[in-house]
Design a protein around this motif. Sequence first.
Motif, mmCIF file in Angstrom:
data_model
loop_
_atom_site.group_PDB
_atom_site.id
_atom_site.type_symbol
_atom_site.label_atom_id
_atom_site.label_comp_id
_atom_site.label_asym_id
_atom_site.label_seq_id
_atom_site.Cartn_x
_atom_site.Cartn_y
_atom_site.Cartn_z
ATOM 1 N N VAL A 45 38.718 22.050 32.743
ATOM 2 C CA VAL A 45 38.318 23.009 33.544
ATOM 3 C C VAL A 45 39.243 23.293 34.580
ATOM 4 C CG1 VAL A 45 36.968 24.016 35.440
ATOM 5 C CG2 VAL A 45 35.852 23.199 33.218
ATOM 6 N N LYS A 46 40.021 21.900 35.100
ATOM 7 C CA LYS A 46 41.039 21.996 36.117
ATOM 8 C C LYS A 46 42.171 22.583 35.637
ATOM 9 C CE LYS A 46 39.307 18.144 38.929
ATOM 10 N NZ LYS A 46 39.412 16.837 39.376
ATOM 11 N N THR A 47 42.436 22.028 34.398
ATOM 12 C CA THR A 47 43.832 22.706 33.493
ATOM 13 C C THR A 47 43.746 24.137 33.334
ATOM 14 O OG1 THR A 47 44.077 20.505 32.628
ATOM 15 C CG2 THR A 47 45.421 22.096 31.616
ATOM 16 N N LYS A 48 42.766 24.669 32.877
ATOM 17 C CA LYS A 48 42.511 25.699 32.520
ATOM 18 C C LYS A 48 42.637 26.679 33.923
ATOM 19 C CE LYS A 48 42.205 25.705 28.161
ATOM 20 N NZ LYS A 48 43.297 26.353 27.240
ATOM 21 N N ILE A 49 42.030 26.384 34.958
ATOM 22 C CA ILE A 49 42.105 27.213 35.918
ATOM 23 C C ILE A 49 43.759 27.371 36.428
ATOM 24 C CG2 ILE A 49 41.575 27.296 38.448
ATOM 25 C CD1 ILE A 49 38.691 26.299 37.781
ATOM 26 N N SER A 50 44.147 25.952 36.636
ATOM 27 C CA SER A 50 45.650 26.035 36.991
ATOM 28 C C SER A 50 46.720 26.894 36.043
ATOM 29 C CB SER A 50 46.171 24.557 37.130
ATOM 30 O OG SER A 50 46.260 23.842 35.781
ATOM 31 N N VAL A 105 32.038 32.077 38.555
ATOM 32 C CA VAL A 105 32.609 33.363 37.788
ATOM 33 C C VAL A 105 34.241 33.275 38.099
ATOM 34 C CG1 VAL A 105 32.993 35.803 37.495
ATOM 35 C CG2 VAL A 105 30.810 34.734 38.173
ATOM 36 N N ASN A 106 35.104 33.296 37.066
ATOM 37 C CA ASN A 106 36.573 33.407 37.094
ATOM 38 C C ASN A 106 36.909 34.510 37.975
ATOM 39 O OD1 ASN A 106 39.321 33.251 36.916
ATOM 40 N ND2 ASN A 106 39.200 33.263 34.684
ATOM 41 N N LYS A 107 37.570 34.132 39.074
ATOM 42 C CA LYS A 107 38.031 35.650 39.811
ATOM 43 C C LYS A 107 39.114 36.541 38.992
ATOM 44 C CE LYS A 107 38.935 36.156 44.813
ATOM 45 N NZ LYS A 107 38.974 35.578 46.030
ATOM 46 N N GLU A 108 39.835 35.804 38.178
ATOM 47 C CA GLU A 108 40.549 36.715 37.295
ATOM 48 C C GLU A 108 40.003 37.206 36.016
ATOM 49 O OE1 GLU A 108 43.874 33.669 36.543
ATOM 50 O OE2 GLU A 108 44.688 33.909 38.431
ATOM 51 N N SER A 109 38.772 37.002 36.014
ATOM 52 C CA SER A 109 38.254 37.411 34.844
ATOM 53 C C SER A 109 38.347 39.179 34.734
ATOM 54 C CB SER A 109 36.657 37.149 34.774
ATOM 55 O OG SER A 109 36.228 37.943 33.717
ATOM 56 N N ASN A 133 39.700 30.922 43.596
ATOM 57 C CA ASN A 133 39.417 31.089 42.129
ATOM 58 C C ASN A 133 38.097 31.497 41.517
ATOM 59 O OD1 ASN A 133 42.046 29.745 41.317
ATOM 60 N ND2 ASN A 133 41.255 27.783 41.979
ATOM 61 N N PHE A 134 37.201 31.613 42.378
ATOM 62 C CA PHE A 134 36.010 32.097 42.118
ATOM 63 C C PHE A 134 35.257 33.332 42.977
ATOM 64 C CE2 PHE A 134 34.927 27.147 41.760
ATOM 65 C CZ PHE A 134 35.529 27.120 40.601
ATOM 66 N N LEU A 135 34.379 34.293 42.194
ATOM 67 C CA LEU A 135 34.161 35.378 42.582
ATOM 68 C C LEU A 135 32.845 35.229 43.660
ATOM 69 C CD1 LEU A 135 34.348 38.236 42.171
ATOM 70 C CD2 LEU A 135 32.473 38.289 40.715
ATOM 71 N N ASP A 136 33.006 35.744 44.616
ATOM 72 C CA ASP A 136 31.937 35.668 45.716
ATOM 73 C C ASP A 136 30.751 36.533 45.508
ATOM 74 O OD1 ASP A 136 30.258 35.657 48.002
ATOM 75 O OD2 ASP A 136 31.686 36.355 49.405
ATOM 76 N N LEU A 137 29.697 35.871 45.099
ATOM 77 C CA LEU A 137 28.311 36.429 44.478
ATOM 78 C C LEU A 137 27.481 36.715 45.512
ATOM 79 C CD1 LEU A 137 28.040 34.280 41.483
ATOM 80 C CD2 LEU A 137 29.305 36.558 41.392
ATOM 81 N N SER A 138 27.711 36.544 46.779
ATOM 82 C CA SER A 138 26.797 36.742 47.972
ATOM 83 C C SER A 138 26.262 37.798 48.045
ATOM 84 C CB SER A 138 27.596 36.568 49.332
ATOM 85 O OG SER A 138 28.155 35.173 49.432
ATOM 86 N N ASN A 139 26.526 39.018 47.619
ATOM 87 C CA ASN A 139 25.924 40.380 47.655
ATOM 88 C C ASN A 139 25.387 40.852 46.558
ATOM 89 O OD1 ASN A 139 26.651 40.655 50.637
ATOM 90 N ND2 ASN A 139 28.839 41.315 49.833
ATOM 91 N N GLU A 140 25.246 39.908 45.315
ATOM 92 C CA GLU A 140 24.513 40.208 44.135
ATOM 93 C C GLU A 140 23.106 40.413 44.516
ATOM 94 O OE1 GLU A 140 26.142 41.163 41.149
ATOM 95 O OE2 GLU A 140 27.577 41.199 42.710
ATOM 96 N N PRO A 141 22.398 41.292 44.064
ATOM 97 C CA PRO A 141 20.951 41.712 44.271
ATOM 98 C C PRO A 141 19.829 40.600 44.017
ATOM 99 C CG PRO A 141 21.653 43.388 42.993
ATOM 100 C CD PRO A 141 22.857 42.229 42.914
#
Length: 442
Positions: free
Chosen positions: A97-102, A332-336, A126-134
């Motif tokens: 995971v670390k390698t794939k993110i980098s 969630v990968n922010k670059e998705s 690197n990760f999507l903020d999900l705070s406002n998801e229903p």
Amino acid sequence: MKRNLLTVLTIASALTVIVTGCSSTKTNVATPAASENAPASTTASTPTAKKDVTLTVGSSQNWVKDIDRKLAEAFTKETGIKIDFQVNPDDQYMNIVKTKISTHEAPDIIYMPSGIGMDNFQPDKNFLDLSNEPWAANLKGWAKSGASINGKLYGFNTWSVDGWGVLYNTDLFAKYSLTPPKTYAEFAALCDKLLANGITPIYENGKDEWHLPLWLSGMSTVKGAGPSLTDKFNKNEAKFADQAVLETAMTQLNDMNKKGYFGKNVLSNDWDHGYEALGSGKYAMDLVYTTYQQEVVQKFPNSGADKWKMFPIPLGDNQGFATSSGGIIRVVNKESKNIDAVKQYFAFLSKPDNLKSFYTDRKDLGEPSFNGIEVAPPTAALKSIKEISGTNIDQAYESSIKFWDGGLLGKSLQDMISGASTPKQVLQKLDESRDKSFKVAK
């Protein structure tokens, strides 16, 4: 948890595994049969994604179950969006995971342990903020806390909060007039008595690098440790090797092997054979999570495992219960390029009927992470260990300590068990690894 709760952080010898996509690798934890409850539909307000999308999901081999695949198939049937589970070996996954993110090659969705360890992956970057998801508003407090860093929710959590303790066969204890120990000396005495009667005291799957570190991780509640020491660890103001109670605990763990409490093949034992070891009555105890007894019952119906109880890890005279921060989460990968599809997938999984299907199948889990989902009564193991621990409950080190290197620690403890390292050296290696990580972080 479990294990999850459990942490898999050894150095990857090959990074090609994740490229191979789905795997049929056998999981370490028993997978209950799929539920007959039909998965529910997603809500109309959910973002609509293109139907030719395939979401990639990276996971350790233990963390994707039959019910996850069943719900994914139902989601695909309803939306046309496919789910590609990319399952990897336990001892390589986190480093992959670390390698794939980098290298900007991470999958759309990434499974990982909850808790402070997320901070090692620069979640804001690197990760999507999900705070406002229903669905976030319906998460229980511990589930939201364990999946958040600096007030931002990064994890979709359908796991449960749990911890590791010593599960014991109550029939064997009754037969030999044994009671849960309050000190390590009492624990050693009952192990000696079991050995004298031809019963191997404890099943330890020392072959699996992720398991041995749990003995140290559970020391967060031992007298002389506690929240104040955890805070110092996270500021790099304290060293593991300088804590007398932790060195004592590791010395006792080493002595347990020397005295034969683990049997003769501790470094050859793996997780899968633990069910038979306990279910057959050949072993009296195991360091497991609180729902493990339900899995033993499924495999060995006549074992009486549903009545077994649990006491805290006895090293250092510990009487506290160290828990996870909420098990395994999905970030969630922010670059998705498929953010809308990911949101639609999470909305689908968070529907009450789908959560009910998930928890009905996942008998290895305890309290659900979402409000309004009914669960079975607590296991005898959970009830008994909480009665002993009282208010002495806190997060285990693997969930609460920055730069906890479970892979390095697992190898160090294997070296200790085999006689190639001392308890002090185990703690020193952990300190050295954390020092390097703190320097890099700065």
